[in-house]
Design an enzyme around this catalytic site. Structure first.
Site, PDB file in Angstrom:
ATOM      1  N   GLU A  93      21.413 -10.293  37.808  1.00 13.69           N
ATOM      2  CA  GLU A  93      22.165 -11.195  38.667  1.00 13.69           C
ATOM      3  C   GLU A  93      21.415 -12.499  38.878  1.00 13.69           C
ATOM      4  O   GLU A  93      20.186 -12.526  38.909  1.00 13.69           O
ATOM      5  CB  GLU A  93      22.401 -10.553  40.036  1.00 13.69           C
ATOM      6  CG  GLU A  93      23.181  -9.267  39.981  1.00 13.69           C
ATOM      7  CD  GLU A  93      23.327  -8.621  41.352  1.00 13.69           C
ATOM      8  OE1 GLU A  93      23.009  -9.295  42.361  1.00 13.69           O
ATOM      9  OE2 GLU A  93      23.749  -7.458  41.410  1.00 13.69           O
ATOM     10  N   CYS A 342      20.971  -9.199  47.124  1.00 12.81           N
ATOM     11  CA  CYS A 342      20.278  -8.811  45.895  1.00 12.81           C
ATOM     12  C   CYS A 342      20.729  -7.449  45.365  1.00 12.81           C
ATOM     13  O   CYS A 342      20.639  -6.440  46.054  1.00 12.81           O
ATOM     14  CB  CYS A 342      18.778  -8.796  46.173  1.00 12.81           C
ATOM     15  SG  CYS A 342      17.783  -8.510  44.714  1.00 12.81           S
TER      16      CYS A 342
END
EC number: 2.1.1.192
Length: 359
Positions: A93, A342
Site C-alpha cells: 500500500e 496502515c
C-alpha cells in the site's frame, strides 16, 4: 533465469561502477541518469544522445518496470490510497496526501507519499492491520522507488515529501532502504531533499544504530504508542526485545550532532494509553529526547478489539502534553473512509482472495 536488474534501482555510484568497467566515462553515467530521472523515458532506445553500443549494453543488462496499481481508493478529503501489485503478485500500500491550505489561504505545493518498505510486517503491533498476515518479504530498492513512480504517474504530479510509514519496518530492510534513499535524494535521482523524508520505526534498535551513522539528515518518527514498558509490552511485541531502556539511548545516539527533533508518534487507544498518567510518562520521554509529539486517535481496524477514545479524552491528553511545553499536534488520519490506516486495504484484499473476509 532471474529478471534483469531495474535501471531505476541503480544508485549513481553503482551505475558509474558498471559503466566504468565497460569502458564508459562518468559523463555517460550522468547522461543515462538524466534520461531516467529528468526526462523519465521508459526505453533505452529513447536515449537519443547515447551511442548505439551503449544503448545495447544497457538493454542487455538492465530493464525498465514500474509496479501496477491495481486499486485506487479516493477519499472525501482528497487523500488517495493505492494498492500496488509487485511482479510476484505481492500487494503493498501507498497513500498520497496533498497538503492542507496554508493559514493565509494560499495553496501549498507539498505532495506527500506514504510508502511501504516490506510486504507485510514481522513486528506484529497489536493495533495494526499490516502485521496480521505476518512478514512475506522485504521490498527491493526498485520496488520502493517503483511505488513513487507509479503514484506520480497516476496523480499526474511529482511527489516532494516522502514518509516511510506504510507497511513494514523500514529499518529492518536497511540496505535496500539506504539505496532507495540515495536515489531519492540524489541530484541525479528524484532530487527530494533529505529533510523532506521521514523514516518511521517501531523501535528496531539495531536499525536505529545504523541510521545514526547514516550521513544524510533524514527525519525520524518513532512509533512509541506507549510511554512505559508495561503499555508497550501489551501492544508492541518489539518492546520485549528492545525495551525503552534500550530504545531511548539509541534515539539519543541518533540525535547526537543533529539539529533535529525526533517525532514521537502516539496512537491514542481507549483505556490502554490515554490516561493522565500516560500523558505524564510521555512528557518525560519527550523532554529527555527534545522531541515533538504527534497524537493520532486510533483508526478502527475490523477484527481488532481496540477503540478510539472520545474527542474530549483526546483533547484532554493533548492539552496535558501542551501544558508541559512539548510541541504537540493532534492528527486525525486522512482517509478514514477508505481503509487508509496502515495495512487495512491489503488485508481486505488478501481476505477476499482466501475467502476469509471478516464479518
Amino acid at each position: 533465469m532471474p529478471p534483469l536488474p531495474l535501471i531505476t534501482a541503480q544508485t549513481e555510484e553503482k551505475l558509474l561502477a558498471f559503466l566504468t568497467e565497460h569502458g564508459h566515462t562518468k559523463f555517460r553515467t550522468q547522461q543515462v541518469l538524466d534520461w531516467v530521472w529528468r526526462k523519465r523515458v521508459t526505453t533505452f532506445d529513447a536515449m537519443s544522445n547515447l551511442p548505439p553500443a551503449l544503448k545495447n549494453l544497457l538493454a542487455e543488462n538492465f530493464r525498465f518496470h514500474t509496479p501496477e496499481i491495481v486499486e485506487i481508493h479516493g477519499s472525501a478529503d482528497t487523500t488517495r490510497k493505492f494498492l500496488t501489485k509487485m511482479e510476484d503478485g505481492s500487494l503493498v500500500e501507498s497513500v498520497i496526501i496533498p497538503a492542507a491550505a496554508a493559514e493565509n489561504g494560499e495553496k501549498s505545493e507539498r505532495v506527500t507519499l506514504c510508502v511501504s518498505s516490506q510486504v507485510g510486517c514481522a513486528f506484529g503491533c497489536k493495533f495494526c492491520a499490516s502485521g496480521l498476515l505476518g512478514l512475506k518479504r522485504h521490498l527491493t530498492t526498485g520496488e520502493i522507488i517503483g511505488q513513487i513512480l507509479s503514484a506520480e504517474a497516476i496523480a499526474g504530479k511529482r511527489v516532494n515529501n516522502i514518509v516511510f510509514m506504510g507497511m513494514g519496518e523500514p529499518l529492518s530492510n536497511f540496505d535496500n532502504l539506504a539505496d532507495a534513499l540515495e536515489i531519492i535524494t540524489s541530484h541525479r535521482g528524484l532530487e527530494i531533499g533529505a529533510r523532506h523524508i521521514t523514516i518511521s520505526t517501531s523501535g528496531f534498535v539495531p536499525g536505529l544504530k545504523k541510521l545514526a551513522a547514516y550521513p544524510r539528515q533524514i527525519r525520524l518518527a518513532v512509533s512509541l504508542h506507549g510511554a512505559t514498558d508495561e503499555v508497550r509490552d501489551q501492544i508492541m511485541p518489539v518492546n520485549k526485545k528492545w525495551p525503552l531502556s534500550q530504545l531511548i539511548p539509541a534515539l539519543e545516539e541518533w540525535n547526537r550532532g543533529r539539529n533535529q527533533m525526533p517525532t514521537l508518534e502516539y496512537i491514542l487507544i481507549r483505556d490502554i494509553n490515554d490516561s493522565p498518567k500516560d500523558a505524564s510518562h510521555l512528557v518525560r520521554i519527550a523532554k529527555r529526547l527534545h522531541a515533538k509529539v504527534n497524537l493520532i486517535p486510533y483508526n478502527t481496524v475490523e477484527g481488532l478489539p481496540w477503540k478510539r477514545p472520545s474527542e474530549e479524552r483526546c483533547r484532554s491528553f493533548r492539552d496535558a502534553v501542551h501544558k508541559a511545553r512539548i510541541p504537540v499536534t493532534m492528527r486525525y488520519e486522512k482517509g478514514h473512509d477508505i481503509n487508509a490506516a496502515c495495512g487495512q486495504l491489503r488485508l481486505r484484499k488478501e481476505q477476499e482472495k482466501s475467502g476469509k473476509t471478516s464479518r
